[in-house]
Motif scaffolding. Structure first.
Motif, PDB file in Angstrom:
ATOM      1  N   LYS A  67      10.338 -13.017   6.985  1.00 49.59           N
ATOM      2  CA  LYS A  67      11.610 -13.563   6.031  1.00 49.59           C
ATOM      3  C   LYS A  67      11.655 -14.974   5.868  1.00 49.59           C
ATOM      4  N   ASN A  68      12.060 -14.866   4.436  1.00 46.01           N
ATOM      5  CA  ASN A  68      12.054 -16.092   3.765  1.00 46.01           C
ATOM      6  C   ASN A  68      12.710 -17.684   4.836  1.00 46.01           C
ATOM      7  N   ASP A  69      14.032 -17.153   5.160  1.00 48.07           N
ATOM      8  CA  ASP A  69      14.289 -17.860   5.969  1.00 48.07           C
ATOM      9  C   ASP A  69      13.996 -18.224   7.371  1.00 48.07           C
ATOM     10  N   ASN A  70      12.559 -17.433   7.942  1.00 48.41           N
ATOM     11  CA  ASN A  70      11.909 -17.681   9.110  1.00 48.41           C
ATOM     12  C   ASN A  70      12.902 -17.121  10.105  1.00 48.41           C
ATOM     13  N   SER A  71      13.989 -16.277   9.521  1.00 47.63           N
ATOM     14  CA  SER A  71      14.791 -15.784  10.385  1.00 47.63           C
ATOM     15  C   SER A  71      14.834 -14.644  11.397  1.00 47.63           C
ATOM     16  N   GLU A  72      13.709 -14.073  10.913  1.00 39.66           N
ATOM     17  CA  GLU A  72      13.726 -13.184  10.628  1.00 39.66           C
ATOM     18  C   GLU A  72      12.133 -12.366  10.693  1.00 39.66           C
ATOM     19  N   THR A  73      10.923 -11.194  12.057  1.00 39.13           N
ATOM     20  CA  THR A  73       9.742 -10.736  11.941  1.00 39.13           C
ATOM     21  C   THR A  73       9.756  -9.595  12.029  1.00 39.13           C
ATOM     22  N   LEU A  74       9.025  -9.037  10.846  1.00 39.60           N
ATOM     23  CA  LEU A  74       8.845  -7.526  10.362  1.00 39.60           C
ATOM     24  C   LEU A  74       7.875  -7.455  10.662  1.00 39.60           C
ATOM     25  N   LEU A  75       7.437  -5.714  11.305  1.00 44.68           N
ATOM     26  CA  LEU A  75       6.188  -5.403  12.680  1.00 44.68           C
ATOM     27  C   LEU A  75       6.183  -4.271  11.403  1.00 44.68           C
ATOM     28  N   GLN A  76       5.140  -4.282  10.648  1.00 43.07           N
ATOM     29  CA  GLN A  76       4.782  -2.703  10.271  1.00 43.07           C
ATOM     30  C   GLN A  76       3.701  -1.821  10.592  1.00 43.07           C
ATOM     31  N   ALA A  77       3.528  -0.894  10.833  1.00 41.66           N
ATOM     32  CA  ALA A  77       2.081   0.399  10.994  1.00 41.66           C
ATOM     33  C   ALA A  77       1.938   1.149  10.509  1.00 41.66           C
ATOM     34  N   TYR A  78       0.722   0.794  10.118  1.00 40.79           N
ATOM     35  CA  TYR A  78       0.081   1.938   8.437  1.00 40.79           C
ATOM     36  C   TYR A  78      -1.338   2.431   9.778  1.00 40.79           C
ATOM     37  N   ASP A  79      -0.770   3.564   8.763  1.00 39.86           N
ATOM     38  CA  ASP A  79      -1.950   4.948   9.233  1.00 39.86           C
ATOM     39  C   ASP A  79      -3.047   4.047   9.118  1.00 39.86           C
ATOM     40  N   LYS A  80      -4.187   3.988   9.605  1.00 39.39           N
ATOM     41  CA  LYS A  80      -5.443   3.795   9.408  1.00 39.39           C
ATOM     42  C   LYS A  80      -6.637   4.481   8.293  1.00 39.39           C
ATOM     43  N   THR A  81      -6.104   6.214   8.057  1.00 35.67           N
ATOM     44  CA  THR A  81      -6.897   6.927   7.569  1.00 35.67           C
ATOM     45  C   THR A  81      -5.784   6.925   6.364  1.00 35.67           C
ATOM     46  N   THR A  82      -4.329   7.575   6.101  1.00 39.44           N
ATOM     47  CA  THR A  82      -4.037   7.075   4.791  1.00 39.44           C
ATOM     48  C   THR A  82      -3.411   6.303   4.275  1.00 39.44           C
ATOM     49  N   TYR A  83      -3.722   4.757   5.292  1.00 44.73           N
ATOM     50  CA  TYR A  83      -3.096   4.250   4.867  1.00 44.73           C
ATOM     51  C   TYR A  83      -1.290   4.012   4.251  1.00 44.73           C
ATOM     52  N   GLU A  84      -0.667   5.089   4.571  1.00 46.49           N
ATOM     53  CA  GLU A  84       1.064   5.457   5.167  1.00 46.49           C
ATOM     54  C   GLU A  84       1.911   4.332   5.759  1.00 46.49           C
ATOM     55  N   LEU A  85       2.824   3.554   5.306  1.00 47.85           N
ATOM     56  CA  LEU A  85       3.994   3.238   6.184  1.00 47.85           C
ATOM     57  C   LEU A  85       4.275   3.754   7.406  1.00 47.85           C
ATOM     58  N   VAL A  86       3.965   3.628   8.895  1.00 48.84           N
ATOM     59  CA  VAL A  86       4.449   4.736  10.292  1.00 48.84           C
ATOM     60  C   VAL A  86       5.326   4.663  10.301  1.00 48.84           C
ATOM     61  N   ARG A  87       5.671   3.275  10.997  1.00 48.47           N
ATOM     62  CA  ARG A  87       6.850   2.620  11.500  1.00 48.47           C
ATOM     63  C   ARG A  87       6.832   1.102  11.508  1.00 48.47           C
ATOM     64  N   SER A  88       8.324   0.841  10.961  1.00 49.12           N
ATOM     65  CA  SER A  88       8.813  -0.425  11.606  1.00 49.12           C
ATOM     66  C   SER A  88       9.853  -1.132  12.242  1.00 49.12           C
ATOM     67  N   VAL A  89       9.555  -2.464  12.590  1.00 50.06           N
ATOM     68  CA  VAL A  89      10.513  -3.011  13.829  1.00 50.06           C
ATOM     69  C   VAL A  89      11.050  -4.617  13.252  1.00 50.06           C
ATOM     70  N   THR A  90      11.868  -4.910  13.407  1.00 52.20           N
ATOM     71  CA  THR A  90      12.141  -6.486  13.637  1.00 52.20           C
ATOM     72  C   THR A  90      12.999  -6.419  14.698  1.00 52.20           C
ATOM     73  N   SER A  91      12.326  -8.453  14.610  1.00 52.79           N
ATOM     74  CA  SER A  91      12.787  -9.319  16.011  1.00 52.79           C
ATOM     75  C   SER A  91      12.637 -10.456  14.838  1.00 52.79           C
ATOM     76  N   ASN A  92      13.911 -11.003  15.645  1.00 50.45           N
ATOM     77  CA  ASN A  92      14.195 -12.528  15.906  1.00 50.45           C
ATOM     78  C   ASN A  92      13.490 -13.218  16.834  1.00 50.45           C
ATOM     79  N   HIS A  93      12.487 -12.843  17.401  1.00 59.09           N
ATOM     80  CA  HIS A  93      11.840 -13.951  18.140  1.00 59.09           C
ATOM     81  C   HIS A  93      10.423 -13.986  18.299  1.00 59.09           C
TER      82      HIS A  93
END
Length: 214
Positions: A67-93
């Protein structure tokens, strides 16, 4: 065919002036004999910066966006074959999550944030464990079944209990980024700005270290 380069002492300096890759909003592959090839765009939500850390597992390309204010990290998992976004999670640490390590045996991803290691399930991105290191580190990979860590001056191995200085000292003149390993070699990426501290016009540098000294 895999090329293995063996060096007499410790450090080899590989410098590619004005090295270019894809932007922070897209991922691609680089062949040393051709230009970068774009694979897909990162789905960056509004209010988030560009790509930070990244790791490739046997199924996914996992990226961290902060995030722009560094308050949150977004993790995204993209499929290696299709390059589609499969899932995402957020964390503040997780901080910038600038470096990650993948354990293909245990199927885990470990994120480093200063003195903390966060171990995630590589398939679900669910956090399973937090490890507090004896001291702050800035980069991580796996090497021979243990964590390989780096601070501003040296490399260390960490087996979950003992932090051992490998006495392989890193060049401290550059802004150090992530590390990775292959066989006995450690690749340490870094960045150097121009004389007037213009990072946009600087260059990328890769240091190659041989852990056995062969």
């Amino acid at each position: 065919m895999k090329r293995k380069i063996i060096f007499a002492i410790v450090c080899v300096f590989l410098c590619i002036e004005n090295f270019s890759f894809v932007s922070a909003e897209e991922l691609g592959v680089l062949n040393t004999e051709s230009a970068p090839v774009k694979l897909f765009d990162i789905e960056k939500p509004e209010g988030y910066q560009g790509l930070q850390g990244m790791i490739v597992t046997d199924k996914y390309i996992v990226v961290a966006v902060v995030k722009n204010d560094n308050s949150e990290t977004l993790l995204q998992a993209y499929d290696k074959t299709t390059y589609e976004l499969v899932r995402s999670v957020t964390s503040n640490h997780y901080g910038h999550a600038n470096d990650m390590a993948y354990d293909e045996v245990e199927q885990t991803i470990t994120i480093i944030n200063n003195q903390n290691l966060y171990v995630l399930d590589a398939n679900t991105l669910v956090e399973e464990q937090e490890i507090i290191l004896p001291r702050s580190m800035s980069a991580i990979t796996y090497f021979n079944g243990s964590y390989l860590l780096r601070d501003d001056t040296s490399f260390y191995s960490y087996d979950g209990e003992n932090l051992t200085d490998l006495e392989i000292h890193v060049n401290n003149d550059y802004a150090k980024q992530g590390i990775s390993s292959l066989d006995n070699d450690i690749f340490c990426s870094a960045y150097v700005a121009t004389a007037d501290d213009n990072f946009e016009a600087g260059m990328s540098v890769v240091f190659l270290y041989n852990i056995s000294g062969l």
